[in-house]
Design a protein around this motif. Structure first.
Motif, PDB file in Angstrom:
ATOM      1  N   ASN A 153       9.509   4.951   3.260  1.00  0.00           N
ATOM      2  CA  ASN A 153      10.350   3.770   3.106  1.00  0.00           C
ATOM      3  C   ASN A 153       9.504   2.515   2.908  1.00  0.00           C
ATOM      4  N   TYR A 172       7.394   2.893  -0.691  1.00  0.00           N
ATOM      5  CA  TYR A 172       8.130   2.795  -1.953  1.00  0.00           C
ATOM      6  C   TYR A 172       9.259   1.766  -1.924  1.00  0.00           C
ATOM      7  N   GLY A 173       9.530   1.226  -0.765  1.00  0.00           N
ATOM      8  CA  GLY A 173      10.653   0.297  -0.667  1.00  0.00           C
ATOM      9  C   GLY A 173      10.270  -1.156  -0.592  1.00  0.00           C
ATOM     10  N   LYS A 174       8.981  -1.476  -0.792  1.00  0.00           N
ATOM     11  CA  LYS A 174       8.536  -2.859  -0.686  1.00  0.00           C
ATOM     12  C   LYS A 174       7.687  -3.270  -1.889  1.00  0.00           C
ATOM     13  N   GLU A 175       7.672  -4.580  -2.158  1.00  0.00           N
ATOM     14  CA  GLU A 175       6.784  -5.124  -3.177  1.00  0.00           C
ATOM     15  C   GLU A 175       5.337  -4.955  -2.710  1.00  0.00           C
ATOM     16  N   SER A 189      19.885  -4.994 -11.382  1.00  0.00           N
ATOM     17  CA  SER A 189      20.625  -4.556 -10.196  1.00  0.00           C
ATOM     18  C   SER A 189      22.127  -4.676 -10.412  1.00  0.00           C
TER      19      SER A 189
END
Length: 349
Positions: free
Chosen positions: A54, A57-60, A338
């Protein structure tokens, strides 16, 4: 056992941990950043940790942990862990990520001071000092200029003249590894529990300075090159070292140029000592380019502001505008994408 107070742990960080969903797990500070893992110092020892999927791959990229960050992690065994959360940052040094126009990279977090290191040879470059100062001051980090290799000889009057507009903005320390008193002066700047990041090009002597401050060899240093007379680059990673009974030092690989990520024009004017003239401009929104009644341009023409300083001001301001515009366009595209994804999800298949 490690005393995390020496590493900078404080009440504010404790409160941030209490607010985390993972407050029951262990906390520690990242000492070394590798490509795929981190070395984390905790109260009970040092652990090699990886990120959860998480976080990875889920953050800048700019939000990923860096050296100096405080993290919460779960033990997997006696030496390994899994990072679950990163505590909020304060005073983080960023640079523009290489090869990009709108992505910034965190170099070191929770930093009180930045030692900007240049050697008194062909490496000395006042424009580079100004650029680095802008990045540092924008994060409320205190800059200190460290000029090394005074024993090799230099034109003191020329150096002081080049730094005249900065002399009230930061302390300037002239050092040599052959002059213990100059190294001791540097140590006096480092308070207990404070973190200092060393910034400079390859070969200016950052690792050697850290070894001298620690009074032992904690970092590898390279021999002087016979062809250039410069130290060879040895730091390949951002690494944190504890200075006995004092603070924390963060060594960084050689950085030639900081890409500008700060769009604070007031900070830029303050760093370059232009702010003392701006209040006298005829127009409150004067851009100091070609307006009539511009006090900054008048100061340049009168020799009160060095032409090179003014030209660098325009260059850095242009880079900051370009970065900000690129970030805005990038976010606009991401928002549009988005929105499109949400609309597609609503359609029946």
């Amino acid at each position: 056992m490690n005393d995390l107070n020496l590493y900078g742990w404080n009440d504010w960080l404790f409160q941030q941990k209490e607010a985390s969903d993972y407050s029951d797990f262990i906390h520690g500070r990242i000492a070394v950043t590798h490509k795929t893992c981190y070395e984390v110092v905790a109260e009970a020892g040092c652990y090699t940790c990886e990120l959860t999927g998480n976080m990875l791959y889920g953050k800048e990229d700019s939000e990923l942990p860096c050296t100096g960050d405080w993290v919460i992690f779960q033990l997997l065994d006696d030496s390994k862990g899994l990072i679950l959360d990163r505590l909020p940052r304060r005073k983080t040094l960023y640079r523009l990520k290489s090869g990009t126009v709108a992505e910034k990279q965190a170099i070191a977090a929770h930093v009180e001071q930045a030692f900007i290191v240049q050697s008194l040879d062909l490496n000395f470059n006042v424009r580079r000092i100004e650029r680095t100062m802008l990045q540092v001051v924008a994060e409320e980090i205190r800059p200190v200029l460290i000029l090394t290799k005074t024993d090799l000889g230099f034109e003191e009057a020329e150096v002081k003249a080049a730094l005249k507009h900065l002399e009230n903005k930061l302390p300037v320390c002239y050092t040599s590894i052959h002059d213990p008193a100059s190294i001791a002066k540097l140590r006096s700047y480092i308070g207990r529990g404070e973190t200092v990041v060393f910034i400079g090009s390859s070969g200016v002597g950052k690792s050697t300075l850290i070894n001298q401050l620690c009074q032992k060899e904690v970092l590898q240093t390279g021999a002087i090159s016979g062809s250039t007379g410069k130290g060879k680059h040895t730091s390949t990673r951002r690494e944190m070292i504890l200075l006995d009974d004092a603070g924390v030092l963060i060594d960084t690989p050689g950085i030639k140029v900081f890409g500008v990520t700060s769009d604070d024009q007031d900070k830029l004017s303050e760093v370059l000592d232009l702010s003392r003239f701006e209040g006298a401009c005829r127009f409150a929104d004067c851009q100091h380019v070609n307006e009539k009644g511009c006090a900054v341009i008048k100061a340049v023409n009168d020799g009160e502001i060095e032409e090179g300083v003014y030209e660098n001001y325009l260059k850095l301001r242009k880079e900051a505008w370009h970065y900000t515009s690129s970030v805005y366009e990038q976010r606009k595209r991401e928002k549009s994408f988005s929105k499109m994804v949400k609309q597609v999800k609503k359609k029946p298949f």
